[in-house]
Scaffold this motif. Structure first.
Motif, PDB file in Angstrom:
ATOM      1  N   ASP A 208       0.878  -1.174  -0.072  1.00 37.45           N
ATOM      2  CA  ASP A 208      -0.060   0.062   0.181  1.00 37.45           C
ATOM      3  C   ASP A 208       0.911   1.250   0.008  1.00 37.45           C
ATOM      4  O   ASP A 208       0.289   2.618  -0.058  1.00 37.45           O
ATOM      5  CB  ASP A 208      -1.034   0.000   1.240  1.00 37.45           C
ATOM      6  CG  ASP A 208      -1.832  -1.047   1.193  1.00 37.45           C
ATOM      7  OD1 ASP A 208      -2.382  -1.413   0.034  1.00 37.45           O
ATOM      8  OD2 ASP A 208      -2.332  -1.525   2.108  1.00 37.45           O
ATOM      9  N   CYS A 209       2.193   1.159  -0.035  1.00 41.45           N
ATOM     10  CA  CYS A 209       3.076   2.448  -0.170  1.00 41.45           C
ATOM     11  C   CYS A 209       3.047   2.969  -1.454  1.00 41.45           C
ATOM     12  O   CYS A 209       3.293   2.156  -2.597  1.00 41.45           O
ATOM     13  CB  CYS A 209       4.279   2.040   0.264  1.00 41.45           C
ATOM     14  SG  CYS A 209       4.599   1.576   1.890  1.00 41.45           S
ATOM     15  N   THR A 210       2.769   4.300  -1.453  1.00 42.51           N
ATOM     16  CA  THR A 210       2.820   4.951  -2.825  1.00 42.51           C
ATOM     17  C   THR A 210       4.088   5.766  -3.074  1.00 42.51           C
ATOM     18  O   THR A 210       4.812   6.037  -2.103  1.00 42.51           O
ATOM     19  CB  THR A 210       1.822   5.928  -2.731  1.00 42.51           C
ATOM     20  OG1 THR A 210       1.923   6.979  -1.751  1.00 42.51           O
ATOM     21  CG2 THR A 210       0.257   5.108  -2.410  1.00 42.51           C
TER      22      THR A 210
ATOM     23  N   LEU B 174       6.961   7.420  -0.354  1.00 45.14           N
ATOM     24  CA  LEU B 174       8.425   7.093  -0.650  1.00 45.14           C
ATOM     25  C   LEU B 174       9.410   8.170  -0.988  1.00 45.14           C
ATOM     26  O   LEU B 174      10.719   8.233  -0.750  1.00 45.14           O
ATOM     27  CB  LEU B 174       8.660   5.803  -1.520  1.00 45.14           C
ATOM     28  CG  LEU B 174       7.702   4.671  -1.213  1.00 45.14           C
ATOM     29  CD1 LEU B 174       8.317   3.273  -2.138  1.00 45.14           C
ATOM     30  CD2 LEU B 174       7.927   4.189   0.287  1.00 45.14           C
ATOM     31  N   ALA B 175       8.976   9.308  -1.356  1.00 45.41           N
ATOM     32  CA  ALA B 175       9.817  10.535  -2.109  1.00 45.41           C
ATOM     33  C   ALA B 175      10.632  11.082  -0.873  1.00 45.41           C
ATOM     34  O   ALA B 175      11.629  11.325  -1.235  1.00 45.41           O
ATOM     35  CB  ALA B 175       8.898  11.627  -2.656  1.00 45.41           C
TER      36      ALA B 175
ATOM     37  N   ALA C 190       7.141 -10.769  -5.558  1.00 44.97           N
ATOM     38  CA  ALA C 190       6.377  -9.414  -6.074  1.00 44.97           C
ATOM     39  C   ALA C 190       6.549  -8.195  -5.286  1.00 44.97           C
ATOM     40  O   ALA C 190       6.938  -7.293  -5.924  1.00 44.97           O
ATOM     41  CB  ALA C 190       4.975  -9.638  -6.264  1.00 44.97           C
ATOM     42  N   LEU C 191       6.623  -8.287  -4.004  1.00 44.72           N
ATOM     43  CA  LEU C 191       6.729  -7.296  -3.047  1.00 44.72           C
ATOM     44  C   LEU C 191       7.807  -6.527  -3.396  1.00 44.72           C
ATOM     45  O   LEU C 191       7.809  -5.243  -3.229  1.00 44.72           O
ATOM     46  CB  LEU C 191       6.632  -7.792  -1.742  1.00 44.72           C
ATOM     47  CG  LEU C 191       6.588  -6.665  -0.542  1.00 44.72           C
ATOM     48  CD1 LEU C 191       5.412  -5.580  -0.711  1.00 44.72           C
ATOM     49  CD2 LEU C 191       6.118  -7.059   0.966  1.00 44.72           C
ATOM     50  N   PRO C 192       8.994  -7.083  -3.313  1.00 46.49           N
ATOM     51  CA  PRO C 192      10.391  -6.223  -3.407  1.00 46.49           C
ATOM     52  C   PRO C 192      10.420  -5.511  -4.719  1.00 46.49           C
ATOM     53  O   PRO C 192      10.845  -4.743  -4.686  1.00 46.49           O
ATOM     54  CB  PRO C 192      11.314  -7.171  -3.324  1.00 46.49           C
ATOM     55  CG  PRO C 192      10.929  -8.665  -3.008  1.00 46.49           C
ATOM     56  CD  PRO C 192       9.451  -8.669  -2.686  1.00 46.49           C
ATOM     57  N   SER C 193       9.995  -6.271  -5.675  1.00 42.72           N
ATOM     58  CA  SER C 193       9.812  -5.749  -7.146  1.00 42.72           C
ATOM     59  C   SER C 193       9.025  -4.478  -7.172  1.00 42.72           C
ATOM     60  O   SER C 193       9.541  -3.467  -7.593  1.00 42.72           O
ATOM     61  CB  SER C 193       9.460  -6.778  -8.092  1.00 42.72           C
ATOM     62  OG  SER C 193      10.224  -7.822  -8.105  1.00 42.72           O
ATOM     63  N   TYR C 194       7.775  -4.650  -6.382  1.00 42.24           N
ATOM     64  CA  TYR C 194       6.861  -3.568  -6.543  1.00 42.24           C
ATOM     65  C   TYR C 194       7.320  -2.381  -5.676  1.00 42.24           C
ATOM     66  O   TYR C 194       7.493  -1.309  -6.204  1.00 42.24           O
ATOM     67  CB  TYR C 194       5.624  -3.948  -5.832  1.00 42.24           C
ATOM     68  CG  TYR C 194       4.732  -2.713  -5.530  1.00 42.24           C
ATOM     69  CD1 TYR C 194       4.038  -2.129  -6.641  1.00 42.24           C
ATOM     70  CD2 TYR C 194       4.638  -2.410  -4.151  1.00 42.24           C
ATOM     71  CE1 TYR C 194       3.383  -0.867  -6.290  1.00 42.24           C
ATOM     72  CE2 TYR C 194       3.744  -1.182  -3.635  1.00 42.24           C
ATOM     73  CZ  TYR C 194       3.087  -0.522  -4.864  1.00 42.24           C
ATOM     74  OH  TYR C 194       2.502   0.648  -4.599  1.00 42.24           O
ATOM     75  N   LEU C 195       8.088  -2.593  -4.548  1.00 41.83           N
ATOM     76  CA  LEU C 195       8.564  -1.402  -3.736  1.00 41.83           C
ATOM     77  C   LEU C 195       9.685  -0.693  -4.277  1.00 41.83           C
ATOM     78  O   LEU C 195       9.738   0.464  -4.236  1.00 41.83           O
ATOM     79  CB  LEU C 195       8.874  -2.105  -2.445  1.00 41.83           C
ATOM     80  CG  LEU C 195       8.947  -1.098  -1.365  1.00 41.83           C
ATOM     81  CD1 LEU C 195       7.381  -0.511  -0.947  1.00 41.83           C
ATOM     82  CD2 LEU C 195       9.324  -1.843  -0.160  1.00 41.83           C
TER      83      LEU C 195
ATOM     84  N   LYS D  12      10.429   5.211  -9.046  1.00 41.64           N
ATOM     85  CA  LYS D  12       9.588   6.406  -9.594  1.00 41.64           C
ATOM     86  C   LYS D  12       9.646   7.447  -8.700  1.00 41.64           C
ATOM     87  O   LYS D  12       9.485   8.846  -9.136  1.00 41.64           O
ATOM     88  CB  LYS D  12       8.270   5.681  -9.593  1.00 41.64           C
ATOM     89  CG  LYS D  12       7.379   6.224 -10.665  1.00 41.64           C
ATOM     90  CD  LYS D  12       6.032   5.424 -10.892  1.00 41.64           C
ATOM     91  CE  LYS D  12       4.950   5.440  -9.956  1.00 41.64           C
ATOM     92  NZ  LYS D  12       3.892   4.797 -10.236  1.00 41.64           N
ATOM     93  N   ALA D  13       9.920   7.203  -7.326  1.00 42.81           N
ATOM     94  CA  ALA D  13       9.639   8.475  -6.203  1.00 42.81           C
ATOM     95  C   ALA D  13      11.059   9.346  -6.254  1.00 42.81           C
ATOM     96  O   ALA D  13      11.020  10.255  -5.630  1.00 42.81           O
ATOM     97  CB  ALA D  13       9.239   8.009  -4.929  1.00 42.81           C
TER      98      ALA D  13
END
Ligand SMILES: NC(=O)c1ccc[n+]([C@@H]2O[C@H](COP(=O)([O-])OP(=O)(O)OC[C@H]3O[C@@H](n4cnc5c(N)ncnc54)[C@H](O)[C@@H]3O)[C@@H](O)[C@H]2O)c1
Length: 325
Positions: free
Chosen positions: A52-54, A58-59, A89-94, A100-101
């Motif tokens: 759920d982290c956006t 994270l910026a 999946a989770l480490p890749s997503y994060l 991106k941030a």
């Protein structure tokens, strides 16, 4: 410098986060608190699923250290699908969201489990990895997902840790030296399932130091690093733990040897971590046992389910499923 420790309320995080604070870093922990919160009260802990982290959230971080996911084989085998979601999946997503941030560095807690069953060779980071079990496959997938995002603005580092042992405020007795220590103290016996199997070992205080070195490394550093202090057979580890417990308690410890087949057998070279990260661990198995013994009063009931990830996981999942029914 601001660091987010994902899964920082676990066994390793509970030693690593205080080290980061001691070094002057600003630290936030994001964790689902599967095993509670044993961090010092001054640590900012956000109870939340990392999925759920956006990017907006994270910026503000310079670095993210990933210590989350399912952290051993029994958990991975208990719910393989959940294992692949949280470990691959989770480490890749994060890492994707962090990049991106504009976060500058992502450090991933990988495992020497990725080496699988090897024979008589010291494995370095360029050797083939051929594991066939859910935990190892998922750690490798997580590692690859993260590493392939590296570029000149985004450093990605994977630390392939040996089996970690030693005292943490969030204690586990399901890790090799810790289990042997517990059984030697409580039952006067150490059972060795297969004395010939090789395992690289590392004290939890020193894996924390490895993560600190990764956070501090030159921005140009990315890649995979094995981290362990020594490679020993399970038989050797049992012998050292038994001798040290006998010396500390004055009680005899019996070793029971079996011949159970294992699907993990590896010894690793840590030369790259030494030369690139300046990581030079010093603690021996005897040091780990002495430190466990110093904290013995804190363990109170050695049989408490809280010390065994699979028991907590089983109980929590059973609860979740019941609630959903
Ligand atoms: N302990 C070892 O011997 C060892 C060895 C090699 C690699 N590793 C890796 O190191 C990392 C840390 O290990 P540990 O022993 O501290 O594990 P641990 O099981 O004690 O802690 C994991 C933490 O992650 C949290 N978590 C899991 N999924 C989450 C999610 N989706 N969102 C938020 N929080 C989540 C849990 O609540 C828990 O606090 C793991 O990735 C593990 O695979 C551990």
């Amino acid at each position: 410098m601001r660091v987010m420790v994902a899964g920082g309320a676990g066994y390793i995080g509970s030693v690593f986060v205080p080290l980061l604070l001691e070094q002057g870093y600003q630290v936030d922990v994001v964790d689902l608190l599967w095993f509670g919160n044993h961090l010092p009260p001054n640590v900012k802990v956000i109870k939340k699923d990392l999925f759920d982290c956006t990017a907006d959230e994270l910026a503000k971080y310079d670095s993210i250290v990933f210590l989350a996911g399912l952290s051993n084989d029994p958990m991975a085998e208990f719910r393989p699908s959940m294992n692949f979601i949280h470990n691959a999946a989770l480490p890749s997503y994060l890492a994707y969201t962090a990049k991106k941030a504009g976060v500058r560095r992502f450090v991933y807690a990988s495992s020497c489990s990725v080496y699988g069953y090897t024979v008589d060779k010291l494995y370095d980071e360029d050797c083939p990895v051929t594991c066939g079990y859910p935990y190892g496959i998922s750690k490798l997938q997580g590692e690859r997902g993260v590493l392939q995002m590296a570029d000149e603005k985004f450093s990605t580092i994977a630390l392939r840790q040996g089996t970690i042992s030693g005292h943490s405020p969030r204690m586990r007795f399901d890790l090799i030296v810790n289990t042997m220590f517990r059984n030697a103290v409580c039952e006067g016996t150490i059972t060795i399932n297969n004395p010939a199997i090789w395992r690289p070992i590392l004290d939890v205080r020193e894996t924390s130091l490895a993560f600190l070195r990764a956070v501090q490394a030159d921005p140009s550093v990315s890649g995979v690093f094995n981290v362990a202090s020594e490679n020993l057979t399970v038989g050797q580890i049992g012998g050292i733990v038994a001798k040290e417990v006998e010396r500390l308690t004055g009680d005899k410890v019996e070793i029971v040897t079996k011949n159970v087949q294992d699907f993990r057998n590896y010894k690793v070279s840590c030369d790259r971590a030494r030369s690139v990260l300046g990581f030079a661990p010093k603690f021996t198995i005897a040091d780990i046992v002495r430190n466990l013994h110093r904290h013995i009063e804190e363990y109170d009931d050695f049989a408490d389910d809280a010390f065994f990830n699979i028991k907590v996981f089983h109980n929590q999942l059973a609860g979740t499923l019941k609630a959903a029914a």
